[in-house]
Design a protein around this motif. Structure first.
Motif, mmCIF file in Angstrom:
data_model
loop_
_atom_site.group_PDB
_atom_site.id
_atom_site.type_symbol
_atom_site.label_atom_id
_atom_site.label_comp_id
_atom_site.label_asym_id
_atom_site.label_seq_id
_atom_site.Cartn_x
_atom_site.Cartn_y
_atom_site.Cartn_z
ATOM 1 N N VAL A 120 34.909 31.443 -10.331
ATOM 2 C CA VAL A 120 35.618 31.646 -9.072
ATOM 3 C C VAL A 120 35.168 32.905 -8.334
ATOM 4 O O VAL A 120 35.449 33.069 -7.152
ATOM 5 N N GLY A 121 34.465 33.781 -9.043
ATOM 6 C CA GLY A 121 33.930 34.971 -8.394
ATOM 7 C C GLY A 121 32.650 34.722 -7.626
ATOM 8 O O GLY A 121 32.120 35.621 -6.981
ATOM 9 N N ILE A 143 46.593 21.105 -1.747
ATOM 10 C CA ILE A 143 47.315 22.209 -2.373
ATOM 11 C C ILE A 143 46.332 23.010 -3.217
ATOM 12 O O ILE A 143 45.685 22.464 -4.115
ATOM 13 N N LEU A 144 46.217 24.292 -2.917
ATOM 14 C CA LEU A 144 45.359 25.180 -3.699
ATOM 15 C C LEU A 144 46.224 26.234 -4.367
ATOM 16 O O LEU A 144 46.983 26.939 -3.687
ATOM 17 N N VAL A 145 46.107 26.325 -5.683
ATOM 18 C CA VAL A 145 46.808 27.368 -6.434
ATOM 19 C C VAL A 145 45.756 28.328 -6.982
ATOM 20 O O VAL A 145 44.982 27.978 -7.887
ATOM 21 N N ASN A 146 45.717 29.518 -6.422
ATOM 22 C CA ASN A 146 44.765 30.551 -6.861
ATOM 23 C C ASN A 146 45.393 31.327 -8.010
ATOM 24 O O ASN A 146 46.120 32.304 -7.818
ATOM 25 N N ASN A 147 45.109 30.869 -9.223
ATOM 26 C CA ASN A 147 45.746 31.409 -10.416
ATOM 27 C C ASN A 147 44.787 32.186 -11.318
ATOM 28 O O ASN A 147 45.223 33.015 -12.110
ATOM 29 N N VAL A 157 37.065 42.804 -12.263
ATOM 30 C CA VAL A 157 38.450 42.435 -11.960
ATOM 31 C C VAL A 157 38.625 42.129 -10.473
ATOM 32 O O VAL A 157 39.294 41.152 -10.104
ATOM 33 N N ILE A 158 38.034 42.935 -9.617
ATOM 34 C CA ILE A 158 38.150 42.676 -8.176
ATOM 35 C C ILE A 158 37.497 41.340 -7.828
ATOM 36 O O ILE A 158 38.038 40.548 -7.040
ATOM 37 N N ARG A 159 36.365 41.047 -8.437
ATOM 38 C CA ARG A 159 35.648 39.808 -8.134
ATOM 39 C C ARG A 159 36.445 38.574 -8.564
ATOM 40 O O ARG A 159 36.609 37.625 -7.786
ATOM 41 N N VAL A 160 36.954 38.585 -9.789
ATOM 42 C CA VAL A 160 37.644 37.398 -10.301
ATOM 43 C C VAL A 160 39.067 37.285 -9.751
ATOM 44 O O VAL A 160 39.535 36.187 -9.465
ATOM 45 N N ASN A 161 39.767 38.392 -9.582
ATOM 46 C CA ASN A 161 41.173 38.347 -9.184
ATOM 47 C C ASN A 161 41.374 38.384 -7.672
ATOM 48 O O ASN A 161 42.390 37.869 -7.193
ATOM 49 N N GLN A 185 45.761 50.103 -15.246
ATOM 50 C CA GLN A 185 45.406 48.883 -14.514
ATOM 51 C C GLN A 185 45.199 49.152 -13.021
ATOM 52 O O GLN A 185 45.641 48.377 -12.175
ATOM 53 N N THR A 186 44.535 50.218 -12.679
ATOM 54 C CA THR A 186 44.280 50.455 -11.250
ATOM 55 C C THR A 186 43.471 49.313 -10.649
ATOM 56 O O THR A 186 43.719 48.910 -9.501
ATOM 57 N N ASN A 187 42.521 48.776 -11.406
ATOM 58 C CA ASN A 187 41.714 47.651 -10.909
ATOM 59 C C ASN A 187 42.571 46.401 -10.717
ATOM 60 O O ASN A 187 42.548 45.766 -9.655
ATOM 61 N N TYR A 188 43.327 46.045 -11.733
ATOM 62 C CA TYR A 188 44.162 44.841 -11.699
ATOM 63 C C TYR A 188 45.273 44.978 -10.649
ATOM 64 O O TYR A 188 45.531 44.056 -9.869
ATOM 65 N N SER A 189 45.936 46.122 -10.629
ATOM 66 C CA SER A 189 47.018 46.334 -9.670
ATOM 67 C C SER A 189 46.498 46.295 -8.234
ATOM 68 O O SER A 189 47.151 45.732 -7.346
ATOM 69 N N ALA A 190 45.319 46.875 -8.014
ATOM 70 C CA ALA A 190 44.730 46.853 -6.672
ATOM 71 C C ALA A 190 44.421 45.429 -6.236
ATOM 72 O O ALA A 190 44.705 45.026 -5.099
ATOM 73 N N ALA A 191 43.836 44.649 -7.138
ATOM 74 C CA ALA A 191 43.501 43.261 -6.808
ATOM 75 C C ALA A 191 44.753 42.444 -6.527
ATOM 76 O O ALA A 191 44.810 41.690 -5.543
ATOM 77 N N LYS A 192 45.765 42.587 -7.368
ATOM 78 C CA LYS A 192 46.976 41.778 -7.205
ATOM 79 C C LYS A 192 47.785 42.220 -5.982
ATOM 80 O O LYS A 192 48.459 41.394 -5.350
ATOM 81 N N ALA A 193 47.740 43.500 -5.642
ATOM 82 C CA ALA A 193 48.360 43.953 -4.401
ATOM 83 C C ALA A 193 47.598 43.399 -3.201
ATOM 84 O O ALA A 193 48.195 42.999 -2.193
#
Length: 241
Positions: free
Chosen positions: A56-57, A78-82, A102-106, A144-152
Protein backbone atom coordinates in the motif's frame (compact mmCIF):
# COMPACT_ATOMS: atom_id res chain seq x y z
CA UNK A 1 -26.11 -5.45 -7.00
CA UNK A 2 -23.99 -5.85 -3.89
CA UNK A 3 -21.76 -2.99 -2.88
CA UNK A 4 -18.05 -3.70 -3.40
CA UNK A 5 -15.71 -3.10 -0.46
CA UNK A 6 -11.90 -3.15 -0.33
CA UNK A 7 -10.22 -3.41 3.07
CA UNK A 8 -6.45 -2.84 3.20
CA UNK A 9 -4.62 -4.95 5.77
CA UNK A 10 -7.72 -7.09 5.61
CA UNK A 11 -6.52 -10.61 6.30
CA UNK A 12 -5.64 -10.33 10.00
CA UNK A 13 -6.73 -8.59 13.18
CA UNK A 14 -9.08 -5.64 12.89
CA UNK A 15 -9.02 -5.83 9.08
CA UNK A 16 -10.20 -9.42 9.03
CA UNK A 17 -13.00 -8.64 11.48
CA UNK A 18 -14.10 -5.81 9.17
CA UNK A 19 -14.03 -8.10 6.12
CA UNK A 20 -16.09 -10.72 7.92
CA UNK A 21 -18.73 -8.22 8.99
CA UNK A 22 -19.05 -6.56 5.57
CA UNK A 23 -19.25 -9.97 3.89
CA UNK A 24 -21.99 -11.01 6.32
CA UNK A 25 -23.82 -7.80 5.47
CA UNK A 26 -24.01 -8.95 1.85
CA UNK A 27 -21.17 -6.98 0.33
CA UNK A 28 -18.63 -8.25 -2.18
CA UNK A 29 -15.37 -7.95 -0.25
CA UNK A 30 -11.69 -7.84 -1.19
CA UNK A 31 -8.95 -7.96 1.46
CA UNK A 32 -5.53 -6.48 0.77
CA UNK A 33 -2.39 -7.94 2.30
CA UNK A 34 1.36 -7.48 1.96
CA UNK A 35 3.10 -10.75 2.77
CA UNK A 36 1.51 -13.27 5.11
CA UNK A 37 0.39 -15.89 2.61
CA UNK A 38 -0.97 -18.28 5.22
CA UNK A 39 -3.23 -15.64 6.73
CA UNK A 40 -4.39 -14.57 3.27
CA UNK A 41 -5.22 -18.13 2.24
CA UNK A 42 -7.13 -18.72 5.48
CA UNK A 43 -9.05 -15.46 5.05
CA UNK A 44 -10.05 -16.31 1.47
CA UNK A 45 -11.03 -19.87 2.40
CA UNK A 46 -12.86 -19.18 5.65
CA UNK A 47 -14.60 -15.91 4.77
CA UNK A 48 -15.07 -16.39 1.05
CA UNK A 49 -13.51 -13.04 0.15
CA UNK A 50 -11.11 -12.04 -2.60
CA UNK A 51 -7.52 -11.45 -1.44
CA UNK A 52 -5.09 -9.15 -3.22
CA UNK A 53 -1.38 -8.93 -2.48
CA UNK A 54 0.43 -5.61 -2.74
CA UNK A 55 2.32 -2.84 -1.01
CA UNK A 56 0.00 0.00 0.00
CA UNK A 57 3.02 2.28 0.26
CA UNK A 58 3.52 1.99 -3.50
CA UNK A 59 1.14 3.96 -5.76
CA UNK A 60 1.45 1.59 -8.72
CA UNK A 61 0.77 -1.45 -6.51
CA UNK A 62 -2.40 0.22 -5.29
CA UNK A 63 -3.55 0.93 -8.84
CA UNK A 64 -2.95 -2.68 -9.81
CA UNK A 65 -4.86 -3.95 -6.77
CA UNK A 66 -7.84 -1.70 -7.44
CA UNK A 67 -7.89 -2.73 -11.10
CA UNK A 68 -7.89 -6.42 -10.11
CA UNK A 69 -10.79 -5.93 -7.71
CA UNK A 70 -12.77 -3.91 -10.25
CA UNK A 71 -12.25 -6.61 -12.88
CA UNK A 72 -13.45 -9.41 -10.60
CA UNK A 73 -16.03 -7.76 -8.33
CA UNK A 74 -16.84 -4.42 -9.90
CA UNK A 75 -16.02 -0.78 -9.10
CA UNK A 76 -15.14 -0.15 -5.47
CA UNK A 77 -17.93 1.56 -3.51
CA UNK A 78 -16.40 1.29 -0.04
CA UNK A 79 -12.73 1.72 0.80
CA UNK A 80 -11.45 0.94 4.29
CA UNK A 81 -7.89 2.20 4.76
CA UNK A 82 -6.83 -0.07 7.60
CA UNK A 83 -3.25 -1.17 6.78
CA UNK A 84 -0.61 -0.04 9.24
CA UNK A 85 2.70 -0.85 10.88
CA UNK A 86 4.72 0.31 13.88
CA UNK A 87 8.45 0.99 14.13
CA UNK A 88 8.63 2.26 17.68
CA UNK A 89 11.50 4.13 19.29
CA UNK A 90 12.11 7.41 21.10
CA UNK A 91 12.58 10.24 18.64
CA UNK A 92 16.13 11.16 19.64
CA UNK A 93 17.21 7.64 18.65
CA UNK A 94 14.85 7.16 15.69
CA UNK A 95 16.46 6.66 12.28
CA UNK A 96 15.12 7.83 8.96
CA UNK A 97 13.99 4.33 7.96
CA UNK A 98 11.83 3.98 11.09
CA UNK A 99 10.23 7.33 10.28
CA UNK A 100 9.80 6.81 6.54
CA UNK A 101 8.50 3.24 6.75
CA UNK A 102 5.68 4.23 9.09
CA UNK A 103 4.74 7.39 7.20
CA UNK A 104 4.71 5.48 3.90
CA UNK A 105 2.56 2.56 5.06
CA UNK A 106 0.27 4.42 7.49
CA UNK A 107 -0.12 7.81 5.78
CA UNK A 108 0.99 7.69 2.14
CA UNK A 109 -1.12 4.57 1.67
CA UNK A 110 -4.27 6.54 2.40
CA UNK A 111 -3.49 8.79 -0.57
CA UNK A 112 -2.31 5.90 -2.73
CA UNK A 113 -5.51 3.89 -2.26
CA UNK A 114 -8.08 6.66 -2.08
CA UNK A 115 -6.75 8.38 -5.19
CA UNK A 116 -7.52 5.21 -7.18
CA UNK A 117 -11.22 5.16 -6.27
CA UNK A 118 -12.35 8.73 -5.58
CA UNK A 119 -13.08 9.73 -9.17
CA UNK A 120 -15.29 6.69 -9.72
CA UNK A 121 -17.18 7.36 -6.50
CA UNK A 122 -17.77 10.96 -7.52
CA UNK A 123 -18.99 9.93 -10.96
CA UNK A 124 -21.43 7.39 -9.47
CA UNK A 125 -22.40 9.91 -6.76
CA UNK A 126 -22.04 7.35 -3.99
CA UNK A 127 -19.05 6.22 -1.99
CA UNK A 128 -17.69 5.52 1.46
CA UNK A 129 -14.08 6.10 2.53
CA UNK A 130 -13.37 4.91 6.07
CA UNK A 131 -9.92 5.55 7.49
CA UNK A 132 -8.58 3.73 10.55
CA UNK A 133 -6.57 6.10 12.73
CA UNK A 134 -5.66 5.53 16.39
CA UNK A 135 -6.05 6.92 19.87
CA UNK A 136 -2.34 7.70 19.63
CA UNK A 137 -3.03 10.00 16.68
CA UNK A 138 -5.34 11.93 18.99
CA UNK A 139 -3.31 12.10 22.19
CA UNK A 140 0.24 11.15 21.15
CA UNK A 141 2.32 8.37 22.63
CA UNK A 142 5.90 8.16 23.87
CA UNK A 143 8.06 6.17 21.47
CA UNK A 144 5.64 6.69 18.60
CA UNK A 145 6.29 10.11 17.08
CA UNK A 146 6.25 8.47 13.64
CA UNK A 147 3.05 6.48 14.24
CA UNK A 148 1.26 9.31 16.05
CA UNK A 149 2.17 11.77 13.29
CA UNK A 150 0.86 9.45 10.59
CA UNK A 151 -2.38 8.66 12.43
CA UNK A 152 -2.97 12.35 13.21
CA UNK A 153 -2.40 13.07 9.52
CA UNK A 154 -5.11 10.56 8.62
CA UNK A 155 -7.58 12.56 10.71
CA UNK A 156 -6.74 15.79 8.87
CA UNK A 157 -6.92 14.01 5.52
CA UNK A 158 -10.36 12.71 6.44
CA UNK A 159 -11.77 16.14 7.25
CA UNK A 160 -10.44 17.82 4.12
CA UNK A 161 -11.52 15.06 1.76
CA UNK A 162 -14.97 14.98 3.37
CA UNK A 163 -15.43 18.67 2.59
CA UNK A 164 -14.37 18.20 -1.02
CA UNK A 165 -16.80 15.35 -1.70
CA UNK A 166 -19.84 16.00 0.49
CA UNK A 167 -22.00 17.24 -2.37
CA UNK A 168 -21.08 14.22 -4.51
CA UNK A 169 -22.64 11.63 -2.22
CA UNK A 170 -19.24 10.45 -0.99
CA UNK A 171 -18.70 10.36 2.76
CA UNK A 172 -15.26 10.24 4.38
CA UNK A 173 -14.94 9.28 8.02
CA UNK A 174 -12.32 8.14 10.49
CA UNK A 175 -12.31 5.62 13.31
CA UNK A 176 -9.72 5.99 16.07
CA UNK A 177 -9.48 2.71 17.99
CA UNK A 178 -7.82 2.36 21.34
CA UNK A 179 -6.11 -0.87 22.33
CA UNK A 180 -7.76 -3.81 20.56
CA UNK A 181 -7.27 -7.49 21.34
CA UNK A 182 -5.20 -8.40 18.28
CA UNK A 183 -2.04 -10.47 17.78
CA UNK A 184 0.06 -7.30 17.88
CA UNK A 185 -1.34 -6.21 21.25
CA UNK A 186 -1.19 -9.72 22.71
CA UNK A 187 2.53 -9.75 21.89
CA UNK A 188 3.08 -6.92 24.39
CA UNK A 189 4.72 -8.15 27.63
CA UNK A 190 2.12 -9.18 30.20
CA UNK A 191 3.04 -6.51 32.78
CA UNK A 192 2.90 -3.77 30.13
CA UNK A 193 -0.46 -5.04 28.92
CA UNK A 194 -1.81 -5.04 32.48
CA UNK A 195 -0.67 -1.43 32.84
CA UNK A 196 -2.44 -0.47 29.61
CA UNK A 197 -5.70 -2.15 30.65
CA UNK A 198 -5.58 -0.39 34.02
CA UNK A 199 -5.79 2.94 32.13
CA UNK A 200 -8.96 1.93 30.24
CA UNK A 201 -12.10 2.91 32.17
CA UNK A 202 -14.16 -0.07 30.90
CA UNK A 203 -11.38 -2.35 32.17
CA UNK A 204 -10.65 -4.42 29.07
CA UNK A 205 -9.23 -4.39 25.57
CA UNK A 206 -11.54 -3.69 22.67
CA UNK A 207 -12.58 -6.38 20.21
CA UNK A 208 -12.09 -6.32 16.46
CA UNK A 209 -15.80 -6.99 16.05
CA UNK A 210 -16.58 -3.71 17.81
CA UNK A 211 -14.53 -1.78 15.27
CA UNK A 212 -16.17 -3.77 12.48
CA UNK A 213 -19.62 -2.82 13.76
CA UNK A 214 -18.78 0.87 13.42
CA UNK A 215 -17.27 0.37 9.98
CA UNK A 216 -20.42 -1.45 8.90
CA UNK A 217 -22.57 1.49 9.99
CA UNK A 218 -20.40 4.05 8.20
CA UNK A 219 -20.32 1.86 5.09
CA UNK A 220 -24.06 1.47 4.96
CA UNK A 221 -26.93 3.18 3.21
CA UNK A 222 -28.09 4.98 6.37
CA UNK A 223 -24.85 6.86 7.09
CA UNK A 224 -25.11 9.48 4.35
CA UNK A 225 -25.35 12.36 6.83
CA UNK A 226 -22.17 11.36 8.67
CA UNK A 227 -19.01 12.76 7.09
CA UNK A 228 -15.77 14.31 8.28
CA UNK A 229 -16.18 12.63 11.67
CA UNK A 230 -13.60 10.92 13.84
CA UNK A 231 -15.25 8.27 15.98
CA UNK A 232 -13.31 7.24 19.08
CA UNK A 233 -13.62 3.61 20.20
CA UNK A 234 -11.27 3.30 23.16
CA UNK A 235 -13.27 2.28 26.22
CA UNK A 236 -13.01 5.81 27.62
CA UNK A 237 -9.20 5.84 27.62
CA UNK A 238 -8.94 9.16 25.78
CA UNK A 239 -10.98 10.86 28.50
CA UNK A 240 -8.90 9.26 31.23
CA UNK A 241 -5.52 9.92 29.62
Amino acid sequence: MARVAFVTGGTRGIGRAICERLKNDGMAVAAGYSGNEAAAEACARELGVMVVKGNVGNFDDCKRAVDLVAAELGPIDILVNNAGITRDGVFHRMNSEQWSDVIRVNMDSVFNMTRQVIEGMREREWGRVINISSINGQKGQMGQTNYSAAKAGVIGFTKALALENAKKGVTVNCIAPGYIDTEMVQAVPEKVLESIISQIPVGRLGRGEEIADMVAFLAGEHAGYVTGSTLSLNGGQLMAG
